[in-house]
Design a protein around this motif. Structure first.
Motif, short mmCIF file in Angstrom:
data_model
loop_
_atom_site.label_atom_id
_atom_site.label_comp_id
_atom_site.label_asym_id
_atom_site.label_seq_id
_atom_site.Cartn_x
_atom_site.Cartn_y
_atom_site.Cartn_z
N GLU A 26 0.83 -1.19 0.00
CA GLU A 26 0.00 0.00 0.00
C GLU A 26 0.87 1.25 0.00
OE1 GLU A 26 -2.69 -0.11 3.22
OE2 GLU A 26 -3.83 -1.83 2.46
N GLY A 27 0.40 2.25 -0.64
CA GLY A 27 1.15 3.50 -0.71
C GLY A 27 0.59 4.39 -1.81
N THR A 28 1.27 5.48 -2.06
CA THR A 28 0.88 6.43 -3.10
C THR A 28 1.82 6.28 -4.28
OG1 THR A 28 0.07 7.97 -1.43
CG2 THR A 28 0.46 8.86 -3.62
N TYR A 29 1.25 6.23 -5.48
CA TYR A 29 2.04 5.97 -6.68
C TYR A 29 1.85 7.11 -7.69
CZ TYR A 29 2.46 1.22 -4.84
OH TYR A 29 2.73 0.15 -4.05
N GLN A 30 2.77 7.14 -8.64
CA GLN A 30 2.69 8.09 -9.75
C GLN A 30 3.10 7.35 -11.02
OE1 GLN A 30 4.99 11.69 -9.33
NE2 GLN A 30 5.02 12.07 -11.52
N SER A 31 2.31 7.52 -12.06
CA SER A 31 2.61 6.89 -13.34
C SER A 31 2.88 7.97 -14.37
CB SER A 31 1.44 6.01 -13.79
OG SER A 31 0.31 6.81 -14.06
N LEU A 75 -1.93 8.00 -7.05
CA LEU A 75 -2.64 6.76 -7.37
C LEU A 75 -2.58 5.79 -6.19
CD1 LEU A 75 -1.39 6.20 -11.03
CD2 LEU A 75 -3.66 6.96 -10.31
N LYS A 76 -3.64 5.01 -6.04
CA LYS A 76 -3.71 3.99 -4.99
C LYS A 76 -4.02 2.64 -5.63
CE LYS A 76 -3.36 6.49 -1.13
NZ LYS A 76 -2.39 6.22 -0.05
N GLN A 77 -3.73 1.57 -4.87
CA GLN A 77 -4.08 0.24 -5.35
C GLN A 77 -5.59 0.10 -5.43
OE1 GLN A 77 -2.21 -3.09 -3.47
NE2 GLN A 77 -0.38 -1.93 -2.92
N SER A 78 -6.02 -0.64 -6.44
CA SER A 78 -7.45 -0.90 -6.60
C SER A 78 -7.86 -1.99 -5.62
CB SER A 78 -7.75 -1.35 -8.04
OG SER A 78 -7.35 -0.34 -8.95
N ASP A 79 -8.74 -1.63 -4.71
CA ASP A 79 -9.22 -2.56 -3.67
C ASP A 79 -8.03 -3.18 -2.95
OD1 ASP A 79 -11.78 -1.92 -4.51
OD2 ASP A 79 -11.79 -3.53 -6.01
N SER A 80 -8.03 -4.49 -2.85
CA SER A 80 -6.92 -5.17 -2.16
C SER A 80 -5.96 -5.83 -3.14
CB SER A 80 -7.46 -6.23 -1.19
OG SER A 80 -8.24 -7.20 -1.90
N ASP A 81 -6.23 -5.68 -4.46
CA ASP A 81 -5.36 -6.31 -5.45
C ASP A 81 -4.09 -5.49 -5.65
OD1 ASP A 81 -7.29 -8.20 -5.77
OD2 ASP A 81 -8.25 -7.14 -7.45
N ARG A 86 6.90 5.32 -6.75
CA ARG A 86 6.23 5.42 -5.45
C ARG A 86 6.68 6.72 -4.77
NH1 ARG A 86 5.30 0.98 -0.69
NH2 ARG A 86 4.69 2.46 0.94
N VAL A 87 5.71 7.42 -4.18
CA VAL A 87 5.99 8.70 -3.54
C VAL A 87 5.78 8.54 -2.04
CG1 VAL A 87 5.42 11.14 -3.41
CG2 VAL A 87 5.27 9.93 -5.61
N ASP A 88 6.85 8.74 -1.27
CA ASP A 88 6.79 8.66 0.20
C ASP A 88 7.40 9.91 0.79
OD1 ASP A 88 5.63 6.07 0.44
OD2 ASP A 88 7.56 5.18 -0.11
N ASN A 89 6.58 10.66 1.53
CA ASN A 89 7.07 11.86 2.24
C ASN A 89 7.77 12.83 1.29
OD1 ASN A 89 6.13 10.86 4.71
ND2 ASN A 89 8.03 9.68 5.00
N GLY A 90 7.21 12.98 0.11
CA GLY A 90 7.76 13.93 -0.84
C GLY A 90 8.89 13.38 -1.69
N SER A 91 9.44 12.21 -1.37
CA SER A 91 10.52 11.62 -2.17
C SER A 91 9.94 10.61 -3.15
CB SER A 91 11.54 10.94 -1.26
OG SER A 91 10.95 9.88 -0.55
N ARG A 92 10.56 10.50 -4.32
CA ARG A 92 10.05 9.66 -5.38
C ARG A 92 11.04 8.54 -5.66
NH1 ARG A 92 8.80 11.85 -11.50
NH2 ARG A 92 8.86 9.83 -12.55
#
Length: 298
Positions: free
Chosen positions: A231-236, A252-258, A281-287
């Motif tokens: 789980e986390g925040t993503y960027q495409s 972006l987030k994961q769709s449901d639990s998949d 993946r973006v965590d605390n402003g870092s990519r």
């Protein structure tokens, strides 16, 4: 017969107090004669006597002598025009730097400064009012511009599968390297859009072929399969195979639990050719770059 220089004594043999007693006539005849003889042959002693004369004159002018020494100074010391002239100079310096003179000088300067910056004068009141008006205008401008200034810094967090404004930029990137281009938002997509088929892509697989001929859909649905369910925040980011950035979606987030990421890509951006999608993946402003996905449009 002995030379007069055989009786020469060094200047250090005569103390400053002894030289002052000599100038005030307080030495006994023997000491007086000995110092006078040394004075004719010792240049160092002569220089010390000259300095002692100046110090004694300043002490008299600044009233630092006792009554007996003042009487001797007036009677025994002021016997030449040069010494009287030196006393006049010392008195002038004394009068110039009296504490009362300094106080008067400071009072005069303070009065001039007070007159210069007198806020009761109309010119200073107008200047102060103009300054206040300028500050108010500047504050109003900052309040007006604050949302526009904050917009590039704080981005809205889009919900899952939400359509995010497209971004484009013409920039060259090396193959396989992570790209962070400065992009400008593309026009927002209409709310009621015609979504085409879903394309499922896996990381580092061969380029999947997408046939858009004869389709009139506004977008196609892209589904990226993740290598791990994290789980986390993503960027495409959609790029041409040469590295030109065409479109990106943030928050972006994961769709449901998949373990997958879903988003839509406008078909108007897709021409015949090969494309690549970089997922970060973006965590605390870092990519951090995670994987790359490839497909080909025909």
């Amino acid at each position: 017969m002995k030379s007069p220089h055989s009786h020469k004594q060094p200047s250090a043999a005569f103390s400053d107090d002894l030289i002052r007693c000599f100038l005030l006539g307080r030495l006994d005849p023997t000491e007086q004669t000995r110092l006078e003889e040394s004075l004719f042959i010792d240049e160092g002693l002569e220089a010390r006597v000259c300095l002692a004369e100046l110090d004694l004159t300043d002490d008299y002018a600044f009233a630092r002598l006792n009554a007996a020494d003042r009487e001797r100074f007036e009677r025994m010391f002021l016997v030449s025009a040069d010494r009287r002239q030196a006393l006049n100079v010392s008195r002038a310096l004394h009068d110039r730097f009296l504490p009362e003179s300094l106080i008067g000088w400071r009072t005069a300067i303070g009065g001039k400064v007070g007159l210069l910056f007198d806020l009761n004068q109309p010119v200073w009141r107008y200047a102060f009012a103009a300054l206040i008006l300028t500050l108010l205008i500047a504050m109003a401008w900052l309040v007006t511009k604050e949302p526009q200034i904050a917009l590039p810094v704080f981005t809205r967090r889009a919900p899952t599968n939400a359509k995010v404004p497209a971004k484009s930029q013409e920039a060259q990137h090396s193959a396989g390297a992570a790209s962070m281009p400065h992009q400008e938002p593309s026009p927002a997509q209409p709310v009621h859009r015609n979504v085409g088929s879903t394309v499922v892509l896996r990381a580092n697989d061969g380029a999947q072929v997408i046939d858009l001929s004869g389709q009139d859909h506004d977008t196609i649905h892209i589904q990226l399969i993740l290598e791990s369910n994290d789980e986390g925040t993503y960027q495409s980011e959609l790029l041409t195979i040469d590295g030109q950035s065409l479109f990106s979606v943030e928050a972006l987030k994961q769709s449901d639990s998949d373990a997958k990421i879903d988003f839509d890509v406008p078909t108007r951006l897709l021409k015949t050719g090969e494309y690549k999608i970089n997922l970060s993946r973006v965590d605390n402003g870092s990519r951090k770059d995670l994987a790359s996905y490839y497909f080909r449009v025909q």
